[in-house]
Design a protein around this motif. Structure first.
Motif, PDB file in Angstrom:
ATOM      1  N   ASP A 208       0.831  -1.201   0.000  1.00 50.68           N
ATOM      2  CA  ASP A 208       0.000   0.000   0.000  1.00 50.68           C
ATOM      3  C   ASP A 208       0.870   1.258   0.000  1.00 50.68           C
ATOM      4  O   ASP A 208       0.618   2.209  -0.758  1.00 50.68           O
ATOM      5  CB  ASP A 208      -0.906   0.025   1.236  1.00 50.68           C
ATOM      6  CG  ASP A 208      -1.983  -1.046   1.208  1.00 50.68           C
ATOM      7  OD1 ASP A 208      -2.258  -1.597   0.124  1.00 50.68           O
ATOM      8  OD2 ASP A 208      -2.531  -1.344   2.297  1.00 50.68           O
ATOM      9  N   LEU A 209       1.883   1.269   0.853  1.00 44.47           N
ATOM     10  CA  LEU A 209       2.774   2.420   0.936  1.00 44.47           C
ATOM     11  C   LEU A 209       3.525   2.611  -0.371  1.00 44.47           C
ATOM     12  O   LEU A 209       3.647   3.742  -0.874  1.00 44.47           O
ATOM     13  CB  LEU A 209       3.754   2.245   2.093  1.00 44.47           C
ATOM     14  CG  LEU A 209       4.822   3.339   2.248  1.00 44.47           C
ATOM     15  CD1 LEU A 209       4.171   4.688   2.512  1.00 44.47           C
ATOM     16  CD2 LEU A 209       5.797   2.970   3.379  1.00 44.47           C
ATOM     17  N   ALA A 210       4.034   1.513  -0.940  1.00 43.40           N
ATOM     18  CA  ALA A 210       4.772   1.613  -2.190  1.00 43.40           C
ATOM     19  C   ALA A 210       3.889   2.148  -3.313  1.00 43.40           C
ATOM     20  O   ALA A 210       4.340   2.949  -4.154  1.00 43.40           O
ATOM     21  CB  ALA A 210       5.348   0.244  -2.570  1.00 43.40           C
ATOM     22  N   GLU A 211       2.643   1.721  -3.331  1.00 41.93           N
ATOM     23  CA  GLU A 211       1.728   2.205  -4.363  1.00 41.93           C
ATOM     24  C   GLU A 211       1.416   3.680  -4.182  1.00 41.93           C
ATOM     25  O   GLU A 211       1.361   4.448  -5.143  1.00 41.93           O
ATOM     26  CB  GLU A 211       0.454   1.359  -4.355  1.00 41.93           C
ATOM     27  CG  GLU A 211       0.677  -0.054  -4.893  1.00 41.93           C
ATOM     28  CD  GLU A 211      -0.543  -0.955  -4.711  1.00 41.93           C
ATOM     29  OE1 GLU A 211      -1.609  -0.444  -4.284  1.00 41.93           O
ATOM     30  OE2 GLU A 211      -0.425  -2.159  -4.984  1.00 41.93           O
ATOM     31  N   SER A 212       1.223   4.105  -2.927  1.00 45.34           N
ATOM     32  CA  SER A 212       0.917   5.514  -2.685  1.00 45.34           C
ATOM     33  C   SER A 212       2.102   6.415  -3.024  1.00 45.34           C
ATOM     34  O   SER A 212       1.917   7.559  -3.467  1.00 45.34           O
ATOM     35  CB  SER A 212       0.488   5.730  -1.229  1.00 45.34           C
ATOM     36  OG  SER A 212       1.568   5.484  -0.335  1.00 45.34           O
ATOM     37  N   LEU A 213       3.328   5.905  -2.822  1.00 48.10           N
ATOM     38  CA  LEU A 213       4.532   6.671  -3.170  1.00 48.10           C
ATOM     39  C   LEU A 213       4.986   6.439  -4.603  1.00 48.10           C
ATOM     40  O   LEU A 213       5.862   7.146  -5.099  1.00 48.10           O
ATOM     41  CB  LEU A 213       5.676   6.299  -2.216  1.00 48.10           C
ATOM     42  CG  LEU A 213       5.563   6.763  -0.770  1.00 48.10           C
ATOM     43  CD1 LEU A 213       6.639   6.102   0.093  1.00 48.10           C
ATOM     44  CD2 LEU A 213       5.681   8.287  -0.691  1.00 48.10           C
ATOM     45  N   ASP A 214       4.404   5.427  -5.248  1.00 48.21           N
ATOM     46  CA  ASP A 214       4.780   5.007  -6.599  1.00 48.21           C
ATOM     47  C   ASP A 214       6.273   4.668  -6.669  1.00 48.21           C
ATOM     48  O   ASP A 214       7.030   5.202  -7.481  1.00 48.21           O
ATOM     49  CB  ASP A 214       4.436   6.069  -7.638  1.00 48.21           C
ATOM     50  CG  ASP A 214       4.406   5.498  -9.062  1.00 48.21           C
ATOM     51  OD1 ASP A 214       4.267   4.262  -9.201  1.00 48.21           O
ATOM     52  OD2 ASP A 214       4.530   6.277 -10.025  1.00 48.21           O
TER      53      ASP A 214
END
Length: 417
Positions: A208-214
């Motif tokens: 989730d964090l990686a997706e939000s930070l791309d």
């Protein structure tokens, strides 16, 4: 005469090498663990320092037969010849099946062989990090990852899947350091140094964090096969693929290794990722060492194909017993105020000492008075914190050594209270 004097001075003083080194070389530090491994040659030292496999468990006879077959069989010329940078095709094909068993559907085009997973970490740091960029890492995290990434002059920020921290805060912190967040580095299974495992919820939060930070996720799975208790958990890459439908749509890069299961000395690891990532890593491999040793890859392929599961079962049984004995010894010999992790697998127990006890000072005292070695915890923290922590490894110690060593170490800790 003057020229002769100049030549004599240069010969006597030598070149001032540091003035020629790149500025990033100042960030390269010696590994405390590598230095501590030298203690293994001292027979009176009980060492819980090196997180290395027990050589008595290596399938030496299987490797002897595999190497003989590679050098005398029909394909013996290939064993000693240059090869493709992607790696030995039969080994990559075997890994396609291995990854499928872990829930990762991929093709050989998604796999590259490396000289151990450590080389993969170095390549990934080189691929993603521009000076001043940020890498998210655990607090603590694997020292070898910090060393590999550090050469590319990043800033490290704390990765905590459950932290109440906004995406904007991560980005602002990275921008203040002069770059952007590029990836999160995670060791999800029995991590070095803590022995802890991320459950499915935590793995999902990392994604989730990686997706939000791309950003990318680098999954270090060096210990994935060494589970002794509990339910198997899918790799982060498998969860990523399940979310997005295919490996080509996944942001996770999986780094695997045969070092903890078959043999570390052959230096064979692998990377699984989307094809654009593999294509760049292949170019790095070509520039660095052309390809990993073909003979080693052939031997690994033969031994893995003939008995990987049986070998894993063997080492799991031995290491499980040693882990259990270390946990039991800690409960009997450590004074009140000391706590430790209870890993479901891997090679490590992470010990937290009472505030005010420094792990490095404790090591010096322990070696002097008790002849017991371990790794001070500070080296695993990107900011140099964690002074009151130490890492114990049980993989190379017999139960008798564990009992005696923990008893001695407990006495040293008591003396520091």
């Amino acid at each position: 005469m003057a020229q002769a004097a100049m030549v004599e001075t240069a010969s006597r003083d030598g070149l001032d090498w540091p003035t020629l080194f790149a500025t990033r070389s100042a960030r390269m530090k010696a590994s405390e663990i590598r230095e501590l491994l030298k203690l293994l040659d001292q027979p009176d030292v009980i060492s819980f320092a090196g997180g290395i496999p027990d050589p008595a468990l290596f399938p030496a006879d299987a490797f002897s037969a595999a190497l003989t077959r590679a050098l005398t069989g029909p394909g013996r010329g290939a064993a000693l010849q240059y090869s493709v940078s992607e790696g030995y095709r039969p080994l990559r094909e075997w890994l396609v099946g291995r990854m499928a068993s872990l829930g990762v559907a991929c093709s050989i085009d998604n796999i590259m062989i490396t000289s151990g997973s450590q080389q993969a970490l170095d390549y990934l740091g080189k691929l993603f990090l521009t000076r001043g960029d940020t890498a998210l890492v655990g607090w603590p995290t694997y020292l070898g990852a910090l060393q590999a990434f550090n050469a590319y002059e990043p800033t490290f920020d704390r990765l905590d899947p459950f932290a109440n921290r906004s995406t904007d805060d991560y980005r602002a912190t990275a921008a203040a350091a002069g770059g952007s967040v590029k990836y999160a580095y995670v060791s999800g299974d029995f991590a070095n140094p803590t022995g802890e495992t991320l459950d499915r919820t935590a793995r999902g939060r990392v994604l989730d964090l990686a997706e939000s930070l791309d950003i990318a996720v680098i999954e270090d799975a060096a210990y994935q096969s060494l589970r002794y208790d509990g339910e198997e958990i899918e790799p982060i890459l498998a969860l990523d693929i399940a979310r997005h439908g295919s490996i080509e749509a996944a942001r996770t890069i999986y780094c695997g290794s045969f070092s903890k299961t078959l043999a570390p000395g052959l230096r064979v690891g692998w990377v699984v990722a989307a094809r654009p990532v593999i294509a760049k890593l292949v170019l790095m491999k070509q520039a660095a060492d052309l390809h990993s040793a073909t003979l080693n890859q052939m031997a690994i392929h033969t031994v893995a194909s003939d008995g990987f599961s049986a070998q894993v079962d063997t080492i799991r049984g031995v290491y499980r017993g040693r882990r259990d004995h270390m946990l039991s010894a800690l409960s009997r010999h450590m004074p009140e105020g000391v706590s430790w992790t209870r890993p479901d697998g891997g090679m490590f127990v992470w010990v937290t000492l009472p505030e005010g006890i420094d792990g490095a000072a404790l090591l010096a005292r322990s070696l002097e008075t008790a002849r017991v070695a371990f790794v001070p915890g500070r080296a695993f923290f990107a900011d140099g914190s964690g002074a009151n922590t130490i890492r114990l490894s049980f993989s190379c110690a017999s139960e008798a050594m564990i009992e005696e060593g923990i008893a001695r170490l407990g006495k040293v800790v008591r003396q520091q209270l």
